[in-house]
Scaffold this active site. Structure first.
Site, PDB file in Angstrom:
ATOM      1  N   HIS A 266       0.843  -1.217   0.000  1.00 58.98           N
ATOM      2  CA  HIS A 266       0.000   0.000   0.000  1.00 58.98           C
ATOM      3  C   HIS A 266       0.875   1.263   0.000  1.00 58.98           C
ATOM      4  O   HIS A 266       0.913   1.966  -0.974  1.00 58.98           O
ATOM      5  CB  HIS A 266      -1.023   0.045   1.150  1.00 58.98           C
ATOM      6  N   ASP A 317      -4.722  -8.587  -3.110  1.00 60.67           N
ATOM      7  CA  ASP A 317      -4.980  -8.345  -1.697  1.00 60.67           C
ATOM      8  C   ASP A 317      -6.219  -9.071  -1.167  1.00 60.67           C
ATOM      9  O   ASP A 317      -6.170 -10.272  -0.928  1.00 60.67           O
ATOM     10  CB  ASP A 317      -5.065  -6.822  -1.477  1.00 60.67           C
TER      11      ASP A 317
HETATM   12  C1  NGQ Z   1      -5.162  -7.817   6.400  1.00 57.73           C
HETATM   13  N1  NGQ Z   1      -5.886  -6.088   4.914  1.00 57.73           N
HETATM   14  O1  NGQ Z   1      -4.221  -8.180   7.093  1.00 57.73           O
HETATM   15  O2  NGQ Z   1      -5.893  -8.621   5.813  1.00 57.73           O
HETATM   16  C2  NGQ Z   1      -5.399  -6.339   6.240  1.00 57.73           C
HETATM   17  C3  NGQ Z   1      -6.413  -5.864   7.236  1.00 57.73           C
HETATM   18  C4  NGQ Z   1      -5.093  -4.911   9.137  1.00 57.73           C
HETATM   19  C5  NGQ Z   1      -5.680  -4.909   4.346  1.00 57.73           C
HETATM   20  N2  NGQ Z   1      -4.976  -4.034   4.983  1.00 57.73           N
HETATM   21  C6  NGQ Z   1      -5.975  -6.018   8.649  1.00 57.73           C
HETATM   22  N3  NGQ Z   1      -6.159  -4.637   3.157  1.00 57.73           N
HETATM   23  O3  NGQ Z   1      -4.456  -4.222   8.364  1.00 57.73           O
HETATM   24  O4  NGQ Z   1      -5.037  -4.761  10.358  1.00 57.73           O
HETATM   25 ZN    ZN Z   2      -2.961  -7.116   2.823  1.00 54.26          ZN
END
Ligand code: NGQ
Ligand code: ZN
Length: 446
Positions: A266, A317
């Site tokens: 990101h 993702d």
């Molecule tokens: C994840 N996903 O680890 O799946 C993360 C969300 C977080 C994204 N950032 C959880 N798109 O970042 O705490």
């Molecule tokens: Zn991720």
């Protein structure tokens, strides 16, 4: 020996006509231009397979299930609560079935490798499985069953927030002490046997891992890819400033040896100094435009970053939609909408599709420690055939522009390591895999 004859092929030196690509097993043996199409499999256009540098395969199972608004305004953080509930319910069999469909869809989209950022390690009650690598082995099995190359990135997760806060109950399946995490990596070193697969690791984020923990892991694992989520949401930037007096990317660049083995996922919210520092580090910015749009993250400053020589790749993702052309289209369209210009990421005179595909091929291979994504002798036979269903017959980069932005150009066949996994746009095991996926998600929702 297998031969593919391509009317057009994207070679390291540019597009060529009448190209015969020969491979024997997993590697390309010979590439001949100006060839005659004798008896070979014939395709219209051939490009190298793309790396999908960031996936959480299990999230494919909740695609479309978090698009309903409740009483209050929805955000990344309310989405995360839905995602955690889903993650807590999955058995190893269910996760594997869901991952198989995600990987089938990746191959059908033109990806030949995935970077699986894998953090669903433990049983639903948080207990370690009899084999602590149980869930990783399910990811390996899904990649093997579908034919997709894997760069496996087990995730180190220890805290709920900056400053080493203890993990929340909903995070219990993700958590390791550093020693147990390193034992998991050692066991995967032994259990990953496909020669083109790779093993790296991923501190989940600066929220979930402290600087000292990251330093200890780097000392124990001095080579291989290192991925981390960073600066995706403004709240993360604000919380990092509060806890450490530094912004997340600023802190990462100041306290860790960020270099070409790193991929910053990101990296949405950057100051000019952070953006320039990231570009100069040689690390890859792992952009996931469809998920970033879906979650309301913000827009990565791609034009300046690319002008500064920054490297990028793309990831699917959350797998809310598994697309390759679609990721690059959203990447470009985000810039057009905010800058009110066209052909922004072409960078200079030339094709936008060509610039985006070439950039993402190079950055994706670097981020996943894969061989260069090239149609050349010695390279893996990771090949994507595009077909033109409508005309007018594309030439050179026009193939890519129509695939990303227009209509009537689609993925036909895909070879990964010399194996034809997709033909006529369909994965060879699609029906079996869809049936397994359906059973799994219906059981989770029951
Ligand atoms: C994840 N996903 O680890 O799946 C993360 C969300 C977080 C994204 N950032 C959880 N798109 O970042 O705490
Ligand atoms: Zn991720």
């Amino acid at each position: 020996m297998k031969t593919i004859f391509a009317d057009w092929a994207l070679l390291p030196g540019g597009w060529a006509r009448d190209v015969a690509v020969q491979f024997d097993g997993a590697a390309i043996a010979q590439v001949q231009t100006g060839a005659a199409p004798s008896g070979a499999t014939r395709v219209q256009a051939l490009i190298p397979g793309m790396a999908n540098l960031h996936s959480h395969a299990f999230q494919r199972g909740m695609a479309g299930l978090a698009e309903t608004r409740g009483d209050s305004a929805d955000s990344f953080w309310t989405w995360r609560e839905v995602m955690y509930r889903f993650a807590l319910a999955l058995t190893p069999d269910q996760m594997q079935a869901i991952a198989e469909l995600a990987y089938v869809e990746m191959l059908e989209a033109g990806f030949t490798r995935v970077g699986e950022f894998h953090y669903l390690h433990h049983a639903p009650d948080g207990a370690t499985y009899a084999d602590p690598a149980e869930m990783s082995l399910r990811i390996l099995a899904a990649a093997q069953a579908t034919g997709l190359h894997l760069t496996h990135l087990p995730v180190f997760y220890a805290h709920a927030d900056f400053g080493g806060a203890p993990p929340a109950p909903g995070q219990r399946r993700f958590i390791h002490a550093p020693e147990a995490f390193l034992r998991l990596l050692d066991s995967l070193d032994r259990q990953m046997t496909r020669p083109l697969d790779r093993l790296g690791f991923a501190p989940h984020s600066l929220r979930a891992a402290t600087g000292d923990e990251i330093a200890a892991l780097l000392a124990a694992r001095p080579t291989g890819p290192v991925h981390i989520h960073v600066a995706e949401q403004l709240r993360e930037v604000e919380d990092c400033l509060k806890a450490h007096g530094q912004r997340p990317v600023e802190r990462l660049l100041a306290t860790q040896p960020v270099d070409a083995r790193w991929c910053l996922i990101h990296a949405t919210h950057l100051t000019q100094a952070e953006r320039q520092g990231l570009a100069a580090s040689g690390a890859v910015a792992g952009l996931c435009p469809v998920t970033e749009a879906n979650l309301g993250d913000g827009l990565f400053p791609a034009p300046d970053f690319l002008a500064e020589g920054g490297r990028f790749g793309i990831g699917t993702d959350s797998n809310v939609r598994v697309a390759l052309a679609g990721e690059l289209q959203v990447l470009e369209y985000g810039q057009r909408l905010t800058l009110r210009q066209r052909n922004v990421l072409a960078g200079g005179p030339g094709s936008t599709g060509g610039a985006l595909i070439r950039g993402a091929l190079a950055g994706g291979a670097q981020a996943l420690a894969a061989p260069a994504a090239e149609i050349a002798p010695g390279a893996p036979a990771d090949l994507v055939a595009l077909r033109d269903d409508t005309g007018p017959a594309p030439q050179g980069d026009r193939w890519l522009d129509r695939w990303l932005f227009g209509r009537g150009v689609a993925v036909g066949s895909v070879w990964a390591g010399g194996v034809e996994c997709v033909s006529g746009g369909r994965h060879r095991d699609r029906d079996r895999v869809v049936a397994g996926f359906r059973r799994a998600v219906e059981a989770v929702q029951a």
